[in-house]
Design a protein around this motif. Structure first.
Motif, PDB file in Angstrom:
ATOM      1  N   LEU B 275       0.826  -1.217   0.000  1.00  8.86           N
ATOM      2  CA  LEU B 275       0.000   0.000   0.000  1.00  8.86           C
ATOM      3  C   LEU B 275       0.858   1.264   0.000  1.00  8.86           C
ATOM      4  O   LEU B 275       0.601   2.202  -0.749  1.00  8.86           O
ATOM      5  CB  LEU B 275      -0.888   0.035   1.249  1.00  8.86           C
ATOM      6  N   ILE B 276       1.859   1.298   0.868  1.00  9.81           N
ATOM      7  CA  ILE B 276       2.681   2.508   0.964  1.00  9.81           C
ATOM      8  C   ILE B 276       3.363   2.804  -0.367  1.00  9.81           C
ATOM      9  O   ILE B 276       3.345   3.934  -0.854  1.00  9.81           O
ATOM     10  CB  ILE B 276       3.743   2.359   2.079  1.00  9.81           C
ATOM     11  N   ASP B 277       3.956   1.777  -0.978  1.00 10.01           N
ATOM     12  CA  ASP B 277       4.690   2.058  -2.209  1.00 10.01           C
ATOM     13  C   ASP B 277       3.750   2.467  -3.338  1.00 10.01           C
ATOM     14  O   ASP B 277       4.063   3.353  -4.133  1.00 10.01           O
ATOM     15  CB  ASP B 277       5.541   0.857  -2.634  1.00 10.01           C
ATOM     16  N   LYS B 279       0.855   4.014  -2.999  1.00 10.24           N
ATOM     17  CA  LYS B 279       0.360   5.354  -2.716  1.00 10.24           C
ATOM     18  C   LYS B 279       1.439   6.416  -2.940  1.00 10.24           C
ATOM     19  O   LYS B 279       1.155   7.489  -3.480  1.00 10.24           O
ATOM     20  CB  LYS B 279      -0.171   5.418  -1.283  1.00 10.24           C
ATOM     21  N   MET B 280       2.661   6.137  -2.517  1.00  8.64           N
ATOM     22  CA  MET B 280       3.729   7.113  -2.741  1.00  8.64           C
ATOM     23  C   MET B 280       3.921   7.335  -4.233  1.00  8.64           C
ATOM     24  O   MET B 280       4.147   8.452  -4.686  1.00  8.64           O
ATOM     25  CB  MET B 280       5.046   6.634  -2.111  1.00  8.64           C
ATOM     26  N   LEU B 283       1.009   9.540  -5.390  1.00  7.33           N
ATOM     27  CA  LEU B 283       1.087  10.882  -4.811  1.00  7.33           C
ATOM     28  C   LEU B 283       2.221  11.686  -5.417  1.00  7.33           C
ATOM     29  O   LEU B 283       2.040  12.852  -5.800  1.00  7.33           O
ATOM     30  CB  LEU B 283       1.313  10.785  -3.301  1.00  7.33           C
ATOM     31  N   ASN B 284       3.389  11.070  -5.528  1.00 13.36           N
ATOM     32  CA  ASN B 284       4.530  11.826  -6.034  1.00 13.36           C
ATOM     33  C   ASN B 284       4.289  12.287  -7.461  1.00 13.36           C
ATOM     34  O   ASN B 284       4.582  13.426  -7.818  1.00 13.36           O
ATOM     35  CB  ASN B 284       5.802  10.977  -5.950  1.00 13.36           C
ATOM     36  N   MET B 302      -7.319   6.906  -4.951  1.00 18.32           N
ATOM     37  CA  MET B 302      -7.125   7.299  -3.558  1.00 18.32           C
ATOM     38  C   MET B 302      -8.412   7.919  -3.042  1.00 18.32           C
ATOM     39  O   MET B 302      -8.414   9.022  -2.498  1.00 18.32           O
ATOM     40  CB  MET B 302      -5.932   8.239  -3.432  1.00 18.32           C
TER      41      MET B 302
ATOM     42  N   TYR C 178      11.947   7.874  -0.349  1.00 19.27           N
ATOM     43  CA  TYR C 178      11.095   8.785  -1.133  1.00 19.27           C
ATOM     44  C   TYR C 178      11.491  10.213  -0.782  1.00 19.27           C
ATOM     45  O   TYR C 178      10.907  10.817   0.125  1.00 19.27           O
ATOM     46  CB  TYR C 178       9.621   8.571  -0.794  1.00 19.27           C
ATOM     47  N   GLN C 180      10.838  12.928  -1.895  1.00 16.79           N
ATOM     48  CA  GLN C 180       9.788  13.949  -2.006  1.00 16.79           C
ATOM     49  C   GLN C 180       9.116  14.231  -0.668  1.00 16.79           C
ATOM     50  O   GLN C 180       8.458  15.253  -0.508  1.00 16.79           O
ATOM     51  CB  GLN C 180       8.693  13.502  -2.991  1.00 16.79           C
ATOM     52  N   ARG C 265       0.525  14.885   1.439  1.00 19.79           N
ATOM     53  CA  ARG C 265       1.319  13.654   1.287  1.00 19.79           C
ATOM     54  C   ARG C 265       1.773  13.065   2.630  1.00 19.79           C
ATOM     55  O   ARG C 265       1.628  11.871   2.882  1.00 19.79           O
ATOM     56  CB  ARG C 265       2.525  13.985   0.416  1.00 19.79           C
TER      57      ARG C 265
END
Lengths: 314, 314, 314, 314, 314, 314
Positions: B275-277, B279-280, B283-284, B302, C178, C180, C265
């Motif tokens: 999930l984190i990867d 979403k990052m 988002l980025n 999201m 990350y 960012q 973020r």
């Protein structure tokens, strides 16, 4: 004489042989140890308390032991509970055995096998037929022995095969009414859909979930099994994929354990035939225990509903 | 000069080469045929209308054709749309090729492969190591080529391997912080979890779902694949079951496609790293397109949120 | 000798000092009064029954009293329960004190404070740094003393600071992976997010909810507190708003107590770091109590799942 | 002559002054630019297209400009749309001003203020009274000017104060019927509950959400504001906490934006009074536009229901 | 002396007359039979255990028997339970009767009937008036006797009429505040909405659901009843349909038992008036039992919330 | 020649008679009026645009007018749309009539009536038989004419009777397989369950909802109707209640429009038979339009799934 523990009611006195399904030690409020026994025969089960036990009692009255018991049925927190008057271990001379105390399908194994064979025989698509035949051959023995679940529906010896053959009967009629249905596919889906339960469940006595049953579940295991068998038979037509899809989707939605919903006509219908047969099995057994004008107990697997038997039912 | 179509804004005039991702014929309100083109390069995509087309136009401006185009970016129903001023087919002499127009991971394949190899090398449990090595070997080429999804996150060439290697990096740190984690299992779960996408997706250009992707999905396919590979390697320890469980449960709940939820510590953590990867990555890329003090467009994957970039971000 | 009550199992005999966490009077089925005691030490807790009590017993065996006890662990309704053989009040000469019986974070306070200080020191945005420093200074003592919750995760002395510092460690690595991510914001969000618990919870022994904890909850109280502190420091840049947003949104969705979902973020990532650390804390402590090849008890705060420890774990 | 744009129907020709609420440029299928205008007056709004525009048109027909327009109302995709026949900028000599085109509450500001003052005057608890008086004094001007929302209900000038005073009237009667209700608390909760909207919304013309409105929302902002004002007044009795709770919980559940549900009698009733007044406002305005025997359009904020006006209504 | 069982607390000794609401036989852990009695008077109810009973006891202490009892209130599993010291059957000479032990509405029947009559009298639409008058006439006796529910709110004698008249009072005020409301319709909806409960519930003592209550429910039964009465009165204007709609939709949504949601203004408002009066009834009775600064017990029918009574309430 | 509009595909040119189902005026981007026509025949429907219309066109090309049309099928926003080349009003001499353009059940009315009569004839319980016979007699004409819905399934002339007779066929087989089912009840439930649609729907051409259909719905209306008919027949045994329950509960749950769920065995099975026949009707008609190896369009009433037709289907 009554037919078994499942037919006794609050206030009755029971005398007869039963199997100990579970035995758990506890300490009473007077500080003395006691056993909570779950007793069963082929018609049902009941809880009983054995007070003030000795160390001997503890080592004798264990799971899967057959006993002869006399006791009264009382009500405790809304459920029946037996107050034990006399209890003893069954002797060889009593002529009873574990299998006598396990509920069985109302149809015998030969007849169940015959119906399965007949359905496979009727298939016209040779690929589908070969896969189904190979699966049934590989799992024939447990398939005729296993229950279809640990509780709720068809949770008795040969329950799995009984469930399959009832579903085949419904399928036959629907294929007649809706000729668009592919009978080969629907039959195959019905026969295969729950065979993964043989890996998911521990057996027919004191049925529980296996480790792989808990970590994978019968649906993904059966999808994989179809893949292995197709590999062994060197089959890789679209039939393999569709059969895997039928098994994968037969619970109908993701929340119910099918990550892909039915996307093939026969998959959709398979799901409904499965539901109808499971529900009829639960309903019939629950309504069998009540008289016209009464409600059944609440059926957990049917959203906790209590069903009514109309007074004009005989 | 700007870097690509993804960096142009309403009011800009674009001139350059793009790839036709989709081409659909329609009839305008004046009764004349037109083409709706979706144009892309490595930085983004845009819709354009080609009015009053001839039959020739229709047979020339087709999917996966590279074109040179000049046009203005206008707003249409809240989205950018290009008004075409000039359009022509790319010539061999233009020196452009399809792969120039496909977005790529910011890390090259050699480096991605190296990181995978290193993770496998670090494993101490030989059974886990053998299975993972066999899977990576079998799928090495597409693993380094495929995107991780058709849209939303890592939907670019090598996106799958990029996703895996980012997750491995997070896993490494978590294993240090929480020494109770079994690093072999977690690494293996990360490497295997999405490899089924190689069967689920059609490839890296105009990515769509395959038939088996639609009817089974990448999760059950990968569970089966681990079973096949373990069979071939004649491995059947509990490791096989646990690896299948990690793949099966990595979406976290039944509603999200995992019929069994995570029941092993590393399975639970695998789900969160995934999930984190993802979403990052989303988002980025979305925040990259806006200035401090602005909100991104609504991000469908999201929960349709628009994210804010604070003014004190440089 | 075993390390504490949390490590004893059904059938064991326990002897040692424990703290009475709760004491409730009841009437037994023989009409005599008894006490239900919840006993604890730093490793766990257990229920015990003290039968046939006198009025003296009632006034002696009260909450937060330390006692010396001998008894056997039996099973009662699926949970362990101690049958008391001998019980007496602890004497001054026994050299035991309440704090000995409270579970503590595995890291000491000085180290926790050091890590917090270091994180604040690393901040580059002076506004963010000033606010965080002021909050930590104001709440320093309880921050190092309080648990992070009344149950489920980090529910021990210094649990709050332990939770924060573990999260800071994950954040550090994610900021590297990350680039960012705004490290100042993420660190600040982590340090501030749960400090409202100091107002929400009653303390570290027999922790319960305060009135304002029940009527407002730690999230809105901390949003307000940041506002007050910014007012006192005469700060009103966008940083104040963003920090309030990070605290407000850290539960992720409205249903979970965040009326606004993460829209920055670092707010999104803060939510996931919080989840990971809470889950690892629960999982590690539950899996610590079982042997390879066993399942943990059902973990209520993890959707009632029982987790499996593979046999190949040492 | 009809009273305003809100009273015209498909087929009618409109002539009069309107305000441009929004103006967006597009490109027509013939390649020429056009403007999509949203036009409004105090009775409603309508979309219109201005075809084949010049650069001058673009710079003249902008947001918040008053224009004189003639056109026909047609149907486009199920909604009314005006086909413009003539359009010109309003002149000073036309004697029209922006505030003429904004819908207003049916009660004037003096009366609204008087009702607020009266409610505060009736309070008997001095602490509650002081806090409410301070808030009303601080926000008096915008409180009498702001709408209660950007759309759906009371979305007109003075809508906020109109909503509050209607609610006070209902509260008065409920306090009489249920004497257990604390009238001071209920009045205070009603006056304070939505004042955070003054920070959440941008104003009364072209109302939108402010940054802090998006990132925090009116509820947590008002909870904080009550805390600040209590601090300034050096009040810290339980009244402050209860007033904060009333504001925090007035949306009724977490999913609707109240992280804590109502836990005080007056909080529960405040929520229902809020709902009734909002719904009556929507219903009355929608039903006002249809004749007996007709259904209203679907009301989005009322679960998309279309309401029926019985034929026996006059 | 205290006013009734509902006002006694843990530790108190009770002496007085009560009604046996339920009596269930069980077997104690010492093997002896006992009775679990639920005892009630007009103020509340409590559970009590009668240990070591004789066969005589069993046939004497039965449902709806009045007894004189002395006992102590203890806590058992978080609920109060009486430990019986002395118990005897009430004698004719005691001058007590069943109706003394049933809770009643705080308003007497004559006054309730008068309010109903007045509301009907005020109606201007003759069709609505005729239907309502016919229904009230047909059900007058049970309407003044029945509770509005088996538990939760207005579950006392005349509860149904009490609920209706409170709602009429709220309606009167809302019609004044919102003159768009059709008072005839709203009054009629209020009077009719729950009259189906007379068929759904068994009566006022030991209230349970009737068979038709379980299989149809009060809403569809009342819709049908309005149809029958309109037929008898030979009325078939739109009023009949709208009144049926008001009854059908008064639970607000399908999930709550209204297959059609409110689609008429008065239907929407009827739903909210019903909610407010039911909630105030529950809240007032629960808060009446606690002191300022305390929370009520958890109220099941209010999402299990415990409500707080502020310390500044007298 | 192709059989009807439903069998034409993108790119085809259509020539023939069709019925105008809907006609809506709009304004094109060039400012000129046009008509959007929905055209249908017995095989399907299509949208068409008639550009640059005169006032005459507007008054001629209206709903339920038959026209002769020539045009090409293009794609517009993913749906087929006809580009009209020639259009004229049908003449009397063309020999076409409205009923030619309405889809009909594949079984004729006489046969449908015969099957209904036969089912009623087979009933053994005279009470059930009398009620069902009375209902069928009262509604015979519309029952044989009406569709079963406005869209999704059996939305064609005689669709209601076709749905009932298919369900009766399934019921017959299930009663044989599960002899515990009461065939009289199940047949009666099937015949009655949807007859309320006759009051809910406007008819067979351009079917829409009636006012009572919208405000009450077919389920409560049919419950009431059974009550009226039983009254007229002076029947009031439990059969009436059970039949009303079958109708009331046949949607299965509150969310789907049944305020009471099935609580009688035949009610549960009725619900599933209804689902199967509705789904088979939708699936067969959707799959009929695609070739083996293709997916159908997304079926809204089947959770938006697109179904696959395997390549091995002929």
């Amino acid at each position: 004489m009554k037919r078994g523990i499942g037919h006794y009611q609050i206030g009755d006195t029971f005398e007869g042989f039963v199997l100990i399904k579970e035995s758990t030690k506890g300490t009473a409020s007077n500080g003395k140890p006691f056993l909570t026994l779950v007793l069963r025969d082929a018609t049902g089960e009941i809880e009983a308390k054995l007070w003030d036990i000795t160390q001997d009692d503890e080592s004798i009255f264990i799971q899967e032991q057959i006993i002869h018991i006399t006791g009264e049925l009382n009500q405790f927190r809304g459920k029946a509970q037996m107050r034990i008057n006399a209890i003893r271990i069954a002797q060889t001379t009593d002529g009873v055995q574990v299998s006598d105390f396990i509920e069985k399908a109302p149809v015998d194994r030969e007849e169940l096998m015959e119906k399965l064979t007949e359905a496979i025989f009727e298939m016209e698509n040779p690929t589908i037929q070969r896969i189904v035949r190979a699966v049934v051959k590989k799992y024939q023995e447990p398939l005729l022995l296993y229950p279809a679940a640990t509780k709720n529906h068809h949770e008795y010896a040969s329950g799995l095969a009984h469930h399959i053959t009832s579903m085949l009967k419904i399928a036959k009629e629907l294929c007649e009414l809706y000729p668009q249905l592919n009978q080969d596919l629907l039959y195959a889906g019905i026969i295969l859909h729950d065979i993964g339960k043989i890996k998911e469940l521990s057996g027919v006595v004191s049925t529980s979930y296996t480790l792989q049953g808990k970590l994978l579940g019968h649906i993904p295991m059966m999808v994989e099994e179809i893949g292995h068998i197709a590999k062994e038979l060197k089959i890789d037509g679209e039939e393999v994929l569709i059969l895997q899809h039928l098994v994968l989707s037969h619970h109908g939605k993701a929340e119910w354990g099918s990550p892909t919903p039915p996307l093939v006509r026969e998959a959709e219908i398979l799901h409904f035939i499965d539901l109808i047969d499971a529900k009829m099995n639960m309903l019939n057994r629950a309504l069998d225990k009540v008289k016209p004008g009464e409600f059944t107990e609440k059926l957990f697997a049917m959203e906790n509903r209590a069903f009514y038997k109309p007074t004009f039912e005989e």
